[in-house]
Design a protein around this motif. Structure first.
Motif, PDB file in Angstrom:
ATOM      1  N   LYS A 201       0.837  -1.210   0.000  1.00  0.00           N
ATOM      2  CA  LYS A 201       0.000   0.000   0.000  1.00  0.00           C
ATOM      3  C   LYS A 201       0.868   1.255   0.000  1.00  0.00           C
ATOM      4  O   LYS A 201       0.633   2.197  -0.780  1.00  0.00           O
ATOM      5  N   THR A 202       1.891   1.276   0.843  1.00  0.00           N
ATOM      6  CA  THR A 202       2.790   2.437   0.912  1.00  0.00           C
ATOM      7  C   THR A 202       3.536   2.634  -0.393  1.00  0.00           C
ATOM      8  O   THR A 202       3.672   3.754  -0.890  1.00  0.00           O
ATOM      9  N   GLU A 203       4.005   1.541  -0.956  1.00  0.00           N
ATOM     10  CA  GLU A 203       4.756   1.628  -2.228  1.00  0.00           C
ATOM     11  C   GLU A 203       3.875   2.151  -3.350  1.00  0.00           C
ATOM     12  O   GLU A 203       4.275   3.034  -4.118  1.00  0.00           O
ATOM     13  N   LEU A 204       2.642   1.622  -3.447  1.00  0.00           N
ATOM     14  CA  LEU A 204       1.753   2.042  -4.533  1.00  0.00           C
ATOM     15  C   LEU A 204       1.275   3.482  -4.372  1.00  0.00           C
ATOM     16  O   LEU A 204       0.843   4.109  -5.347  1.00  0.00           O
ATOM     17  N   GLU A 205       1.351   4.012  -3.185  1.00  0.00           N
ATOM     18  CA  GLU A 205       0.976   5.416  -2.967  1.00  0.00           C
ATOM     19  C   GLU A 205       2.107   6.376  -3.315  1.00  0.00           C
ATOM     20  O   GLU A 205       1.936   7.592  -3.225  1.00  0.00           O
ATOM     21  N   HIS A 206       3.253   5.841  -3.733  1.00  0.00           N
ATOM     22  CA  HIS A 206       4.431   6.643  -4.059  1.00  0.00           C
ATOM     23  C   HIS A 206       4.555   6.771  -5.580  1.00  0.00           C
ATOM     24  O   HIS A 206       4.720   5.778  -6.298  1.00  0.00           O
ATOM     25  N   ALA A 207       4.481   7.998  -6.095  1.00  0.00           N
ATOM     26  CA  ALA A 207       4.462   8.233  -7.544  1.00  0.00           C
ATOM     27  C   ALA A 207       5.695   7.690  -8.249  1.00  0.00           C
ATOM     28  O   ALA A 207       5.611   7.205  -9.389  1.00  0.00           O
ATOM     29  N   GLY A 208       6.849   7.762  -7.596  1.00  0.00           N
ATOM     30  CA  GLY A 208       8.078   7.296  -8.231  1.00  0.00           C
ATOM     31  C   GLY A 208       8.051   5.808  -8.519  1.00  0.00           C
ATOM     32  O   GLY A 208       8.419   5.367  -9.618  1.00  0.00           O
ATOM     33  N   TYR A 209       7.618   5.004  -7.555  1.00  0.00           N
ATOM     34  CA  TYR A 209       7.529   3.561  -7.770  1.00  0.00           C
ATOM     35  C   TYR A 209       6.452   3.229  -8.796  1.00  0.00           C
ATOM     36  O   TYR A 209       6.617   2.318  -9.619  1.00  0.00           O
ATOM     37  N   ARG A 240      -5.128  -2.262 -20.317  1.00  0.00           N
ATOM     38  CA  ARG A 240      -4.437  -1.177 -21.025  1.00  0.00           C
ATOM     39  C   ARG A 240      -4.547   0.156 -20.299  1.00  0.00           C
ATOM     40  O   ARG A 240      -3.790   1.089 -20.586  1.00  0.00           O
ATOM     41  N   TRP A 241      -5.498   0.281 -19.368  1.00  0.00           N
ATOM     42  CA  TRP A 241      -5.653   1.532 -18.623  1.00  0.00           C
ATOM     43  C   TRP A 241      -4.727   1.618 -17.415  1.00  0.00           C
ATOM     44  O   TRP A 241      -4.555   2.692 -16.840  1.00  0.00           O
ATOM     45  N   LEU A 242      -4.145   0.495 -17.021  1.00  0.00           N
ATOM     46  CA  LEU A 242      -3.354   0.496 -15.795  1.00  0.00           C
ATOM     47  C   LEU A 242      -2.079   1.338 -15.877  1.00  0.00           C
ATOM     48  O   LEU A 242      -1.783   2.095 -14.942  1.00  0.00           O
ATOM     49  N   PRO A 243      -1.289   1.242 -16.967  1.00  0.00           N
ATOM     50  CA  PRO A 243      -0.086   2.090 -17.020  1.00  0.00           C
ATOM     51  C   PRO A 243      -0.379   3.589 -16.929  1.00  0.00           C
ATOM     52  O   PRO A 243       0.278   4.301 -16.148  1.00  0.00           O
ATOM     53  N   PRO A 244      -1.369   4.128 -17.675  1.00  0.00           N
ATOM     54  CA  PRO A 244      -1.677   5.560 -17.505  1.00  0.00           C
ATOM     55  C   PRO A 244      -2.128   5.901 -16.088  1.00  0.00           C
ATOM     56  O   PRO A 244      -1.768   6.953 -15.546  1.00  0.00           O
ATOM     57  N   LEU A 245      -2.905   5.007 -15.466  1.00  0.00           N
ATOM     58  CA  LEU A 245      -3.378   5.242 -14.101  1.00  0.00           C
ATOM     59  C   LEU A 245      -2.196   5.404 -13.145  1.00  0.00           C
ATOM     60  O   LEU A 245      -2.219   6.264 -12.253  1.00  0.00           O
ATOM     61  N   MET A 246      -1.163   4.598 -13.334  1.00  0.00           N
ATOM     62  CA  MET A 246       0.005   4.652 -12.446  1.00  0.00           C
ATOM     63  C   MET A 246       0.714   6.004 -12.506  1.00  0.00           C
ATOM     64  O   MET A 246       1.398   6.404 -11.568  1.00  0.00           O
ATOM     65  N   ASN A 247       0.569   6.702 -13.615  1.00  0.00           N
ATOM     66  CA  ASN A 247       1.259   7.980 -13.790  1.00  0.00           C
ATOM     67  C   ASN A 247       0.468   9.184 -13.285  1.00  0.00           C
ATOM     68  O   ASN A 247       0.956  10.317 -13.359  1.00  0.00           O
ATOM     69  N   PHE A 248      -0.742   8.957 -12.780  1.00  0.00           N
ATOM     70  CA  PHE A 248      -1.514  10.065 -12.232  1.00  0.00           C
ATOM     71  C   PHE A 248      -0.858  10.586 -10.947  1.00  0.00           C
ATOM     72  O   PHE A 248      -0.169   9.845 -10.254  1.00  0.00           O
ATOM     73  N   PRO A 249      -1.067  11.852 -10.603  1.00  0.00           N
ATOM     74  CA  PRO A 249      -0.554  12.379  -9.325  1.00  0.00           C
ATOM     75  C   PRO A 249      -1.103  11.585  -8.148  1.00  0.00           C
ATOM     76  O   PRO A 249      -2.176  10.983  -8.239  1.00  0.00           O
ATOM     77  N   ASP A 250      -0.382  11.624  -7.039  1.00  0.00           N
ATOM     78  CA  ASP A 250      -0.753  10.816  -5.878  1.00  0.00           C
ATOM     79  C   ASP A 250      -2.209  11.018  -5.462  1.00  0.00           C
ATOM     80  O   ASP A 250      -2.937  10.048  -5.227  1.00  0.00           O
ATOM     81  N   TRP A 251      -2.651  12.272  -5.369  1.00  0.00           N
ATOM     82  CA  TRP A 251      -3.998  12.535  -4.863  1.00  0.00           C
ATOM     83  C   TRP A 251      -5.065  11.948  -5.780  1.00  0.00           C
ATOM     84  O   TRP A 251      -6.074  11.398  -5.308  1.00  0.00           O
ATOM     85  N   LEU A 252      -4.827  12.026  -7.113  1.00  0.00           N
ATOM     86  CA  LEU A 252      -5.808  11.511  -8.060  1.00  0.00           C
ATOM     87  C   LEU A 252      -5.754   9.993  -8.124  1.00  0.00           C
ATOM     88  O   LEU A 252      -6.797   9.324  -8.224  1.00  0.00           O
ATOM     89  N   PHE A 253      -4.547   9.435  -8.049  1.00  0.00           N
ATOM     90  CA  PHE A 253      -4.409   7.982  -8.053  1.00  0.00           C
ATOM     91  C   PHE A 253      -5.149   7.380  -6.859  1.00  0.00           C
ATOM     92  O   PHE A 253      -5.872   6.392  -6.995  1.00  0.00           O
ATOM     93  N   LYS A 254      -4.970   7.966  -5.684  1.00  0.00           N
ATOM     94  CA  LYS A 254      -5.619   7.428  -4.481  1.00  0.00           C
ATOM     95  C   LYS A 254      -7.141   7.475  -4.615  1.00  0.00           C
ATOM     96  O   LYS A 254      -7.847   6.599  -4.097  1.00  0.00           O
ATOM     97  N   LYS A 255      -7.646   8.481  -5.308  1.00  0.00           N
ATOM     98  CA  LYS A 255      -9.085   8.609  -5.486  1.00  0.00           C
ATOM     99  C   LYS A 255      -9.620   7.594  -6.496  1.00  0.00           C
ATOM    100  O   LYS A 255     -10.635   6.935  -6.255  1.00  0.00           O
ATOM    101  N   LEU A 256      -8.904   7.448  -7.633  1.00  0.00           N
ATOM    102  CA  LEU A 256      -9.384   6.584  -8.710  1.00  0.00           C
ATOM    103  C   LEU A 256      -9.070   5.109  -8.469  1.00  0.00           C
ATOM    104  O   LEU A 256      -9.752   4.237  -9.000  1.00  0.00           O
ATOM    105  N   ALA A 257      -8.021   4.850  -7.689  1.00  0.00           N
ATOM    106  CA  ALA A 257      -7.587   3.460  -7.477  1.00  0.00           C
ATOM    107  C   ALA A 257      -7.881   3.004  -6.052  1.00  0.00           C
ATOM    108  O   ALA A 257      -7.127   2.223  -5.475  1.00  0.00           O
ATOM    109  N   ALA A 258      -8.987   3.468  -5.501  1.00  0.00           N
ATOM    110  CA  ALA A 258      -9.318   3.137  -4.111  1.00  0.00           C
ATOM    111  C   ALA A 258      -9.406   1.634  -3.894  1.00  0.00           C
ATOM    112  O   ALA A 258      -8.952   1.106  -2.876  1.00  0.00           O
ATOM    113  N   SER A 259      -9.979   0.900  -4.876  1.00  0.00           N
ATOM    114  CA  SER A 259     -10.116  -0.558  -4.709  1.00  0.00           C
ATOM    115  C   SER A 259      -8.758  -1.238  -4.754  1.00  0.00           C
ATOM    116  O   SER A 259      -8.517  -2.233  -4.062  1.00  0.00           O
TER     117      SER A 259
END
Length: 345
Positions: A201-209, A240-259
């Motif tokens: 969870k911590t790693e995935l919340e980090h934009a660099g990783y 195919r949507w997963l790579p673009p999702l990973m590049n979103f800013p932290d705040w937006l990623f946490k919102k869109l990738a809650a599951s």
């Protein structure tokens, strides 16, 4: 229908407990240490990320491989690096026609069993969730996901309803190759998580990783396209949507990738556990499988190649785990430069 689980570590104990909770009586073949721990604890307890828990008592457990002789179905839950040794045991003890469901991560390990065990019915499968041993006979499922396997009426009839009692889905699909690659796309994070030394969870919340994961996933999608594979949706988003999702800013990623982030805060990849305990990893069956497939197609996969190199360096004590995202990206740049230099010759 006699079910035997060969290689009852974290995954095998969890699945054995789940089947026992579902009304079956599987036999678990495990190391003496594991058996002693579970007997001392008074049995198995499994829990999941939805905060449900099942206490199932002590299952039938043994360290004797002779239990394979009575098996109608074998669930093989060893790591990829132990598959060849296990295949020799299956060949020695199992009766002809025994169903063996190979539940290994990545690509390629089932070919070893098919070569060594031509009289057995070998099926490929994947466990799509993470399991962590908590000690004292307790095993915790920290993420969502199902068990996927090649179609087989016997497996479906024998195991589906039993697994369902503990919220585990057993799903089969005729286009299993595409499922394997879709699951492999998710497993590419195992190496990054292991190198980071952080909980998932911590790693995935980090934009660099996530940036590194996005690049690794993109390489896999290029290979899958070249292989004419239409990857199914194993998460709430298409592959195919997963790579673009990973590049979103932290705040937006946490919102869109809650599951995706709805996992146990301390859950880690099995590869992290292997590195942490000084064991060799399955990286060549995961990121390495992308590199090998890409090479056969004339495609470069420097991100996954660099991740393999870094994991091997930690395995051989040439690096320590706990790498920052910038340190990993530095290694990726080095790998890309090496590829460019080879092309320039």
């Amino acid at each position: 229908m006699k079910v035997v689980i060969l290689g009852a570590g974290a995954i095998g104990c969890y699945l054995g407990a789940a089947l026992k909770a579902g009304g079956l009586a599987p036999t678990l073949i495990a190391r003496p240490r594991v058996i002693a721990d579970i007997h001392q604890a008074g049995g198995l307890t499994i829990s999941d990320y939805q905060e449900e828990q099942w206490q199932v008592g002590t299952p039938d457990m043994t360290d004797s491989n002779e239990a394979l002789a009575d098996a109608d179905i074998v669930l093989l839950t060893v790591k990829c690096l132990a598959v060849e040794e296990s295949a020799q045991l299956l060949h020695q003890y199992c009766k002809a026609g025994t169903l063996v469901l190979c539940l290994q991560n990545g690509l390629g390990s089932d070919a070893i069993i098919k070569r060594i065990c031509p009289t057995l019915n070998i099926l490929r499968g994947i466990v799509g969730f993470n399991v962590a041993p908590l000690g004292e006979g307790r095993f915790h499922r920290g993420t969502e996901g199902a068990i996927y396997c090649e179609p087989n009426d016997t497996i479906r009839a024998a195991l589906t309803s039993a697994f369902a009692k503990t919220n585990i889905q057993l799903l089969s699909n005729s286009d299993y190759e595409a499922i394997v690659w879709a699951k492999l796309q998710l497993n590419l994070n195992n190496a990054i998580n292991a190198l980071s030394g952080l909980p998932l969870k911590t790693e995935l919340e980090h934009a660099g990783y996530r940036r590194i994961l996005s690049a690794a996933m993109t390489e896999l999608l290029v290979v899958a396209k070249a292989k004419n594979l239409n990857l199914p949706k194993l998460t709430r988003l298409p592959a195919r949507w997963l790579p673009p999702l990973m590049n979103f800013p932290d705040w937006l990623f946490k919102k869109l990738a809650a599951s995706m982030l709805a996992i146990d805060p301390q859950a880690r990849s099995s590869m992290w556990e292997d590195l942490h305990l000084g064991r060799l990893t399955e990286v060549e069956y995961l990121n390495g499988a992308v590199v090998k497939a890409a090479s056969k197609l004339g495609i470069d996969a420097p991100v996954n190649a660099a991740l393999c190199t870094l994991i091997h360096q930690v395995e051989h004590h040439q690096r320590h785990e706990g790498l920052s995202s910038s340190e990993i990206e530095k290694a990726i740049k080095k790998e890309k430069k090496k590829i460019e230099q080879k092309k320039g010759r």
